[in-house]
Motif scaffolding. Sequence first.
Motif, mmCIF file in Angstrom:
data_model
loop_
_atom_site.group_PDB
_atom_site.id
_atom_site.type_symbol
_atom_site.label_atom_id
_atom_site.label_comp_id
_atom_site.label_asym_id
_atom_site.label_seq_id
_atom_site.Cartn_x
_atom_site.Cartn_y
_atom_site.Cartn_z
ATOM 1 N N GLY A 40 -5.536 18.907 -33.322
ATOM 2 C CA GLY A 40 -4.562 19.028 -34.232
ATOM 3 C C GLY A 40 -4.976 18.929 -35.779
ATOM 4 N N TRP A 41 -5.998 18.221 -36.043
ATOM 5 C CA TRP A 41 -6.564 18.225 -37.408
ATOM 6 C C TRP A 41 -7.580 19.382 -37.670
ATOM 7 C CZ3 TRP A 41 -11.619 18.399 -39.330
ATOM 8 C CH2 TRP A 41 -11.666 18.298 -40.787
ATOM 9 N N PHE A 42 -7.946 19.895 -36.486
ATOM 10 C CA PHE A 42 -8.874 21.245 -36.635
ATOM 11 C C PHE A 42 -7.823 22.458 -36.515
ATOM 12 C CE2 PHE A 42 -12.335 18.833 -34.300
ATOM 13 C CZ PHE A 42 -13.311 19.125 -35.645
ATOM 14 N N ASP A 43 -6.796 22.338 -36.033
ATOM 15 C CA ASP A 43 -5.788 23.484 -36.105
ATOM 16 C C ASP A 43 -5.288 23.379 -37.288
ATOM 17 O OD1 ASP A 43 -4.570 25.457 -34.627
ATOM 18 O OD2 ASP A 43 -3.004 24.211 -33.994
ATOM 19 N N ASP A 44 -4.810 22.387 -37.793
ATOM 20 C CA ASP A 44 -4.211 22.404 -39.281
ATOM 21 C C ASP A 44 -4.932 23.119 -40.441
ATOM 22 O OD1 ASP A 44 -1.758 21.049 -37.928
ATOM 23 O OD2 ASP A 44 -2.508 18.979 -38.830
ATOM 24 N N ARG A 45 -6.302 22.985 -40.251
ATOM 25 C CA ARG A 45 -7.119 23.468 -41.116
ATOM 26 C C ARG A 45 -7.618 24.930 -40.798
ATOM 27 N NH1 ARG A 45 -6.617 18.409 -41.328
ATOM 28 N NH2 ARG A 45 -6.809 17.059 -42.944
ATOM 29 N N GLY A 46 -7.470 25.432 -39.869
ATOM 30 C CA GLY A 46 -7.750 26.772 -39.429
ATOM 31 C C GLY A 46 -8.974 26.697 -38.597
ATOM 32 N N ARG A 47 -9.299 25.617 -38.135
ATOM 33 C CA ARG A 47 -10.786 25.252 -37.462
ATOM 34 C C ARG A 47 -10.679 25.164 -36.171
ATOM 35 N NH1 ARG A 47 -13.029 27.405 -41.913
ATOM 36 N NH2 ARG A 47 -13.345 26.113 -43.583
ATOM 37 N N ALA A 48 -9.745 25.497 -35.294
ATOM 38 C CA ALA A 48 -9.800 25.287 -34.000
ATOM 39 C C ALA A 48 -10.678 25.953 -33.377
ATOM 40 C CB ALA A 48 -8.278 25.605 -33.506
ATOM 41 N N TRP A 49 -11.334 27.002 -33.862
ATOM 42 C CA TRP A 49 -12.068 27.746 -32.984
ATOM 43 C C TRP A 49 -13.437 27.017 -32.973
ATOM 44 C CZ3 TRP A 49 -17.056 28.693 -35.839
ATOM 45 C CH2 TRP A 49 -16.976 28.369 -37.144
ATOM 46 N N TRP A 50 -13.598 25.956 -33.520
ATOM 47 C CA TRP A 50 -14.677 24.979 -33.363
ATOM 48 C C TRP A 50 -14.913 24.387 -32.137
ATOM 49 C CZ3 TRP A 50 -15.869 21.754 -38.460
ATOM 50 C CH2 TRP A 50 -16.269 22.543 -39.509
ATOM 51 N N VAL A 51 -13.567 23.808 -31.470
ATOM 52 C CA VAL A 51 -13.361 23.235 -30.366
ATOM 53 C C VAL A 51 -13.823 24.235 -29.332
ATOM 54 C CG1 VAL A 51 -11.924 22.141 -28.906
ATOM 55 C CG2 VAL A 51 -11.426 21.802 -31.354
ATOM 56 N N TRP A 52 -13.253 25.468 -29.478
ATOM 57 C CA TRP A 52 -13.311 26.407 -28.395
ATOM 58 C C TRP A 52 -14.679 27.201 -28.135
ATOM 59 C CZ3 TRP A 52 -9.973 24.956 -25.418
ATOM 60 C CH2 TRP A 52 -8.754 24.770 -25.930
ATOM 61 N N THR A 53 -15.418 27.086 -29.207
ATOM 62 C CA THR A 53 -16.843 27.397 -29.427
ATOM 63 C C THR A 53 -17.607 26.483 -28.580
ATOM 64 O OG1 THR A 53 -16.550 28.498 -31.510
ATOM 65 C CG2 THR A 53 -18.825 27.900 -30.920
ATOM 66 N N CYS A 54 -17.332 25.134 -28.802
ATOM 67 C CA CYS A 54 -18.261 24.200 -28.059
ATOM 68 C C CYS A 54 -17.927 24.378 -26.450
ATOM 69 C CB CYS A 54 -17.932 22.824 -28.269
ATOM 70 S SG CYS A 54 -18.537 22.308 -30.106
ATOM 71 N N LEU A 55 -16.599 24.776 -26.253
ATOM 72 C CA LEU A 55 -16.374 24.944 -24.486
ATOM 73 C C LEU A 55 -16.939 26.266 -24.220
ATOM 74 C CD1 LEU A 55 -14.974 23.895 -22.296
ATOM 75 C CD2 LEU A 55 -12.829 25.099 -22.864
ATOM 76 N N ALA A 56 -17.037 27.437 -25.103
ATOM 77 C CA ALA A 56 -17.611 28.353 -24.554
ATOM 78 C C ALA A 56 -19.017 28.270 -24.515
ATOM 79 C CB ALA A 56 -17.431 29.715 -25.700
ATOM 80 N N GLY A 57 -19.844 27.527 -25.351
ATOM 81 C CA GLY A 57 -21.118 27.272 -25.349
ATOM 82 C C GLY A 57 -21.431 26.298 -23.990
ATOM 83 N N ALA A 58 -20.735 25.301 -23.454
ATOM 84 C CA ALA A 58 -20.807 24.673 -22.291
ATOM 85 C C ALA A 58 -20.618 25.689 -21.093
ATOM 86 C CB ALA A 58 -19.813 23.570 -22.186
ATOM 87 N N GLY A 59 -19.844 26.611 -21.220
ATOM 88 C CA GLY A 59 -19.584 27.428 -19.949
ATOM 89 C C GLY A 59 -20.830 28.612 -19.932
ATOM 90 N N LEU A 60 -21.104 28.912 -20.995
ATOM 91 C CA LEU A 60 -22.277 29.970 -21.130
ATOM 92 C C LEU A 60 -23.527 29.085 -20.679
ATOM 93 C CD1 LEU A 60 -21.622 32.040 -24.413
ATOM 94 C CD2 LEU A 60 -21.548 32.743 -21.795
ATOM 95 N N GLY A 61 -23.637 27.820 -20.892
ATOM 96 C CA GLY A 61 -24.881 26.956 -20.343
ATOM 97 C C GLY A 61 -24.683 26.798 -19.022
ATOM 98 N N LEU A 62 -23.719 26.721 -18.361
ATOM 99 C CA LEU A 62 -23.664 26.919 -16.910
ATOM 100 C C LEU A 62 -23.964 28.166 -16.152
ATOM 101 C CD1 LEU A 62 -20.201 25.251 -16.385
ATOM 102 C CD2 LEU A 62 -22.539 24.111 -15.836
ATOM 103 N N ILE A 63 -23.862 29.114 -16.844
ATOM 104 C CA ILE A 63 -24.533 30.436 -16.404
ATOM 105 C C ILE A 63 -25.831 30.596 -16.727
ATOM 106 C CG2 ILE A 63 -24.507 32.903 -16.825
ATOM 107 C CD1 ILE A 63 -21.284 32.667 -17.444
ATOM 108 N N GLY A 64 -26.159 30.060 -17.695
ATOM 109 C CA GLY A 64 -27.788 29.903 -18.172
ATOM 110 C C GLY A 64 -28.808 29.044 -17.190
#
Length: 99
Positions: A41-65
């Motif tokens: 919620g804090w990230f979303d209020d400040r327009g930074r929710a993409w930080w959370v999803w970037t970490c999830l994408a990094g973990a997902g791509l890491g599984l492929i790696g």
Amino acid sequence: MAKWTPKHEAPEPLEGPVVATIVGGTILWFVLFLVQLPFYGWFDDRGRAWWVWTCLAGAGLGLIGIWYVHGRDAAIKRAKAEAAAEAARSTPDSGSLDG
């Protein structure tokens, strides 16, 4: 324009614990996702929710790696074993006595 030519020979590729490195990076991305998730919620209020999803994408791509480097590591070991077996077959048996 003249073609550029290298002045030094390229160094050999650096081989290290590739699988362990990728696993460690994947775990780090996933931990960062979990740490940020309660503050979504804090990230979303400040327009930074993409930080959370970037970490999830990094973990997902890491599984492929992990899948990729594990297969690469197995292929390298298999090729070395086949080369060693071929070298052993092509070498004459020096221990035999012709009597």
